[in-house]
Design an enzyme around this catalytic site. Sequence first.
Site, PDB file in Angstrom:
ATOM      1  NE  ARG A 188      -4.383  -1.247   0.278  1.00 28.47           N
ATOM      2  CZ  ARG A 188      -4.653  -2.295  -0.503  1.00 28.47           C
ATOM      3  NH1 ARG A 188      -3.773  -2.684  -1.410  1.00 28.47           N
ATOM      4  NH2 ARG A 188      -5.800  -2.937  -0.372  1.00 28.47           N
ATOM      5  CD  GLU A 198      -2.556   2.726  -5.769  1.00 28.07           C
ATOM      6  OE1 GLU A 198      -1.560   2.563  -5.052  1.00 28.07           O
ATOM      7  OE2 GLU A 198      -3.331   1.828  -6.097  1.00 28.07           O
ATOM      8  CG  HIS A 217      -2.666  -1.386  -7.098  1.00 26.26           C
ATOM      9  ND1 HIS A 217      -3.039  -0.685  -5.986  1.00 26.26           N
ATOM     10  CD2 HIS A 217      -2.726  -2.692  -6.738  1.00 26.26           C
ATOM     11  CE1 HIS A 217      -3.323  -1.514  -4.991  1.00 26.26           C
ATOM     12  NE2 HIS A 217      -3.133  -2.739  -5.429  1.00 26.26           N
TER      13      HIS A 217
END
Lengths: 303, 303
Positions: A216, A245, A264
């Site tokens: 993360r 993000e 991601h």
Amino acid sequence: VIPVFAGEEPTAEVRQAVRDGGGELADISRAEVIVWQDHTGSGLATALGRGHQVRWVQLGSVGVDWIFEQSVFSDRYVWTCAKGDVFADSVAEMAFLLLLSGFRELRRYVGATSWLPVAGRPLADARVCIVGGGGIGASLTAKLQPFGATVTIVRRTAEPVPGAAEVRPPSELAAAVRDADAVVLAVPLTAATCGLIDQAVLAAMKPGAWLVNVARGRLVDTDALLEALESGHLGGAALDVTDPEPLPDGHPLWTHPRVIITPHVAVNDALLGSLFGRRVRENLQRWAASEPLLGRVDPQAGY
Amino acid sequence: VIPVFAGEEPTAEVRQAVRDGGGELADISRAEVIVWQDHTGSGLATALGRGHQVRWVQLGSVGVDWIFEQSVFSDRYVWTCAKGDVFADSVAEMAFLLLLSGFRELRRYVGATSWLPVAGRPLADARVCIVGGGGIGASLTAKLQPFGATVTIVRRTAEPVPGAAEVRPPSELAAAVRDADAVVLAVPLTAATCGLIDQAVLAAMKPGAWLVNVARGRLVDTDALLEALESGHLGGAALDVTDPEPLPDGHPLWTHPRVIITPHVAVNDALLGSLFGRRVRENLQRWAASEPLLGRVDPQAGY
């Protein structure tokens, strides 16, 4: 037959998995289980509000930080997620690619239009510190074995990880990163880990070391990371997750010559369907047999 | 003490290795052994012309195609090179990086300045065909095991390779590449392998498959490769070696969106010194003890 609510438009894989697991798709009003592949909480909160028979929620994500942050979590239900072996191999594969890309300085070459001088170093004989000893950390450790890297795991429990040279507690993080040629983040985002990689930890890292993040973005203080890159202290950073993000256009991380960013993609759509289907099927079978579910969320630990 | 000529300016590692191996640096006129780290033949030919005591030549390269092409080879001497375990792990590591970069479509992301859509596929469950079952092929096969890929080796001998699902002879190359999601070249360049990957083999490859070359550029027909890329038949190519090499500025391979080129960096300078020093030391000890040398060149096979 277990009545399952799987959102408005369940994928073919989820529909199949519900059937194979001994369930049937049902309206939320009579569902005993919610299978929720989305990562946003508002729709799930609505479903929970209407689902008076719901006892268990199966989430499609590995990280569950969002159910706490969006206040969807309630301990009236059993919660399971996709952590563990289902997605771990794919995330570890991506971590491995980012790690090796850093060591071999791939960013220098990809997209170049001239024959450049030789650069980079091998992973063989390198020391890698993996923060997190769960499914991803264990899979990455196994993958690193034939490459001759030495692995240190930093994790909450002292339980050994096959192939790792040592396991150290979180309190020794700064000491553990000191000798590492790369630090890989594979730990859940919780109140305890948010901002874990701050200025002090970055400063403790070995000069020239790489930071790899497949967990993360908010585990890392992005401003401190940029400083550690710009000062030349860090060798580079390879990030599949960022904070913020998605990383906005114009962010200085995009153009840093020693930063690799992937959007991601550690678990991508090609995998998601079949892997998540397997988890749904197995857990429905376990639910019917009153066996322990896989990927159970521990609300105290936050993951 | 074995008198060794190691060129005009031997590296510190070679000087040390000669001492540790029981030799001493000597003028070419009285040298029994030449240690030659350079890859060009003219200087070596000159040395051989003056070295009337020379019985053995230790080369610093893995591939020895150049000693035949530049007519330096003579069967008056024993020839050894760096093939086998000394460099194999490093070349296999680079092959692995190129392979995984292709599968995960890293070229799309490296250097991007926006958050792009998810692409790529995992190496898990992929089929990889490795052409060459020597040190590099064996090391790459071992490295692929924890990633869950299935390996087919194409090699001259039927000798099994640990971890490979099958070994097939060169005559079955076209059949072997048909099911493979990637074909990796790890075979010496000889008269028999020059242009091995031609239009017919490329056409036999599975649509969307990647070609990875860490061996020699001339194993591949570059024009046929470009056609197979432009037609969309191949998924992409990741090349650490090219033909011509160095690849000239303006060559269409540089800018192809599904091509990754690294400038022959599989064994880089950081490794070269220590790895080659180890080979020199071991072989000098074997020479003194009249034991078989490592990496002996077979002139009939051409490697």
